[in-house]
Design a protein around this motif. Structure first.
Motif, PDB file in Angstrom:
ATOM      1  N   LYS A  44      -9.292  42.590  19.785  1.00  0.00           N
ATOM      2  CA  LYS A  44      -7.989  41.764  19.280  1.00  0.00           C
ATOM      3  C   LYS A  44      -8.423  40.372  18.814  1.00  0.00           C
ATOM      4  O   LYS A  44      -7.898  39.416  18.065  1.00  0.00           O
ATOM      5  CB  LYS A  44      -7.201  41.209  20.741  1.00  0.00           C
ATOM      6  CG  LYS A  44      -6.441  43.221  21.021  1.00  0.00           C
ATOM      7  CD  LYS A  44      -5.619  42.855  21.960  1.00  0.00           C
ATOM      8  CE  LYS A  44      -4.749  43.828  22.263  1.00  0.00           C
ATOM      9  NZ  LYS A  44      -6.067  44.961  22.756  1.00  0.00           N
ATOM     10  N   SER A  45      -9.439  40.365  19.419  1.00  0.00           N
ATOM     11  CA  SER A  45     -10.400  38.747  19.013  1.00  0.00           C
ATOM     12  C   SER A  45     -11.253  38.897  17.807  1.00  0.00           C
ATOM     13  O   SER A  45     -11.001  37.664  16.551  1.00  0.00           O
ATOM     14  CB  SER A  45     -10.679  38.296  20.432  1.00  0.00           C
ATOM     15  OG  SER A  45     -12.266  36.316  19.072  1.00  0.00           O
ATOM     16  N   ARG A  46     -11.783  39.406  17.750  1.00  0.00           N
ATOM     17  CA  ARG A  46     -12.707  39.549  16.672  1.00  0.00           C
ATOM     18  C   ARG A  46     -11.963  39.972  15.126  1.00  0.00           C
ATOM     19  O   ARG A  46     -12.299  39.474  14.185  1.00  0.00           O
ATOM     20  CB  ARG A  46     -13.585  40.728  16.699  1.00  0.00           C
ATOM     21  CG  ARG A  46     -14.902  39.460  17.641  1.00  0.00           C
ATOM     22  CD  ARG A  46     -16.199  40.928  17.658  1.00  0.00           C
ATOM     23  NE  ARG A  46     -16.731  41.814  18.129  1.00  0.00           N
ATOM     24  CZ  ARG A  46     -17.008  43.037  17.722  1.00  0.00           C
ATOM     25  NH1 ARG A  46     -17.636  42.996  17.349  1.00  0.00           N
ATOM     26  NH2 ARG A  46     -16.533  44.145  19.181  1.00  0.00           N
ATOM     27  N   GLY A  67      -8.284  37.287  15.675  1.00  0.00           N
ATOM     28  CA  GLY A  67      -8.278  35.718  15.691  1.00  0.00           C
ATOM     29  C   GLY A  67      -7.282  35.717  17.039  1.00  0.00           C
ATOM     30  O   GLY A  67      -7.460  34.911  16.709  1.00  0.00           O
ATOM     31  N   ASP A 119      -7.222  34.461  20.254  1.00  0.00           N
ATOM     32  CA  ASP A 119      -7.651  33.155  21.027  1.00  0.00           C
ATOM     33  C   ASP A 119      -8.018  33.586  21.942  1.00  0.00           C
ATOM     34  O   ASP A 119      -7.947  34.158  22.999  1.00  0.00           O
ATOM     35  CB  ASP A 119      -7.245  31.489  21.605  1.00  0.00           C
ATOM     36  CG  ASP A 119      -8.259  31.059  21.508  1.00  0.00           C
ATOM     37  OD1 ASP A 119      -8.050  30.676  23.292  1.00  0.00           O
ATOM     38  OD2 ASP A 119      -8.477  30.261  21.267  1.00  0.00           O
ATOM     39  N   GLU A 120      -9.916  33.063  22.552  1.00  0.00           N
ATOM     40  CA  GLU A 120     -10.139  34.273  23.614  1.00  0.00           C
ATOM     41  C   GLU A 120     -10.091  33.435  24.652  1.00  0.00           C
ATOM     42  O   GLU A 120      -9.976  34.358  25.903  1.00  0.00           O
ATOM     43  CB  GLU A 120     -11.900  33.987  23.536  1.00  0.00           C
ATOM     44  CG  GLU A 120     -12.914  35.526  22.406  1.00  0.00           C
ATOM     45  CD  GLU A 120     -13.834  34.813  21.902  1.00  0.00           C
ATOM     46  OE1 GLU A 120     -14.793  34.055  22.853  1.00  0.00           O
ATOM     47  OE2 GLU A 120     -15.143  35.924  20.975  1.00  0.00           O
ATOM     48  N   GLY A 172      -2.029  36.903  13.432  1.00  0.00           N
ATOM     49  CA  GLY A 172      -2.981  37.160  12.677  1.00  0.00           C
ATOM     50  C   GLY A 172      -3.191  38.263  11.858  1.00  0.00           C
ATOM     51  O   GLY A 172      -3.982  38.134  11.240  1.00  0.00           O
ATOM     52  N   GLN A 228      -2.266  36.985   8.439  1.00  0.00           N
ATOM     53  CA  GLN A 228      -2.664  36.525   8.275  1.00  0.00           C
ATOM     54  C   GLN A 228      -3.818  36.612   7.322  1.00  0.00           C
ATOM     55  O   GLN A 228      -4.593  36.535   6.779  1.00  0.00           O
ATOM     56  CB  GLN A 228      -3.230  34.630   8.478  1.00  0.00           C
ATOM     57  CG  GLN A 228      -4.109  33.880   8.340  1.00  0.00           C
ATOM     58  CD  GLN A 228      -5.404  34.049   7.944  1.00  0.00           C
ATOM     59  OE1 GLN A 228      -6.175  34.377   9.245  1.00  0.00           O
ATOM     60  NE2 GLN A 228      -6.539  34.291   7.389  1.00  0.00           N
ATOM     61  N   ARG A 229      -4.771  37.669   7.976  1.00  0.00           N
ATOM     62  CA  ARG A 229      -5.791  38.371   7.937  1.00  0.00           C
ATOM     63  C   ARG A 229      -5.661  39.680   7.478  1.00  0.00           C
ATOM     64  O   ARG A 229      -6.211  39.773   6.256  1.00  0.00           O
ATOM     65  CB  ARG A 229      -6.385  39.236   9.282  1.00  0.00           C
ATOM     66  CG  ARG A 229      -7.459  38.058   9.855  1.00  0.00           C
ATOM     67  CD  ARG A 229      -8.199  38.306  10.928  1.00  0.00           C
ATOM     68  NE  ARG A 229      -8.277  37.347  11.075  1.00  0.00           N
ATOM     69  CZ  ARG A 229      -9.194  35.726  12.021  1.00  0.00           C
ATOM     70  NH1 ARG A 229     -10.541  37.771  12.271  1.00  0.00           N
ATOM     71  NH2 ARG A 229      -9.824  35.955  13.138  1.00  0.00           N
TER      72      ARG A 229
END
Length: 152
Positions: free
Chosen positions: A53-55, A58, A60-61, A81, A84-85
């Motif tokens: 979910k982070s990698r 995006g 936030d960790e 995210g 956007q990605r």
């Protein structure tokens, strides 16, 4: 409902990206079974593991560490995210606990769906009952309903 939704998005020239956790690709599959979906659906990311979910999306960790993967803010960050990605106008996400066991202090059937489109952001918390497959299927249905309400 799926075909009308795809037609509505296509008519408006809008694109969609999907981020899924508990639904494991079922949401994207439901959308792409409609002829003409390729004009709308940019793609999907199945981020089943929390670190993805982070990698990949995006998220936030620190949010994941404090709120966890099953949370309203996490669902919204996933939707934002993935849009956007994957270069889409709209992001749609699912995260939750389908069972058979609770996870991270969240009971089975706790689900969050989110949709992000420009300045419009909407998150819904669901409390679903049923088997693992029923919870996942209901989540897909509810997420499509959320998307339809945003682009109506």
């Amino acid at each position: 409902m799926h075909s009308e939704l795809i037609e509505r998005l296509a008519a408006r020239g809008l694109t969609l990206a999907v981020a899924e956790s508990l639904t494991g690709g079922l949401l994207c599959a439901a959308l792409t079974e409609v002829p003409g979906a390729s004009a709308v659906v940019r793609g999907g990311v199945v981020a089943y593991a929390t670190d993805l979910k982070s990698r990949l999306l995006g998220v936030d960790e620190n949010l994941l560490a404090t709120a966890g993967p099953v949370d309203a803010d996490t669902a919204l960050a996933m939707a934002e995210g993935v849009a956007q990605r994957l270069g889409a106008d709209i992001g749609l996400s699912t995260t939750g606990v389908a069972g058979p066991d609770p996870q991270g202090g969240k009971s089975v059937g706790t689900v969050f769906i989110a949709c992000s489109w420009g300045n419009t952001r909407k998150v819904e918390e669901l409390s679903l009952a049923g088997t693992r497959n029923e919870i996942r299927s209901l989540t897909v249905h509810k997420a499509l309903g959320l998307l339809a309400s945003i682009v109506s």
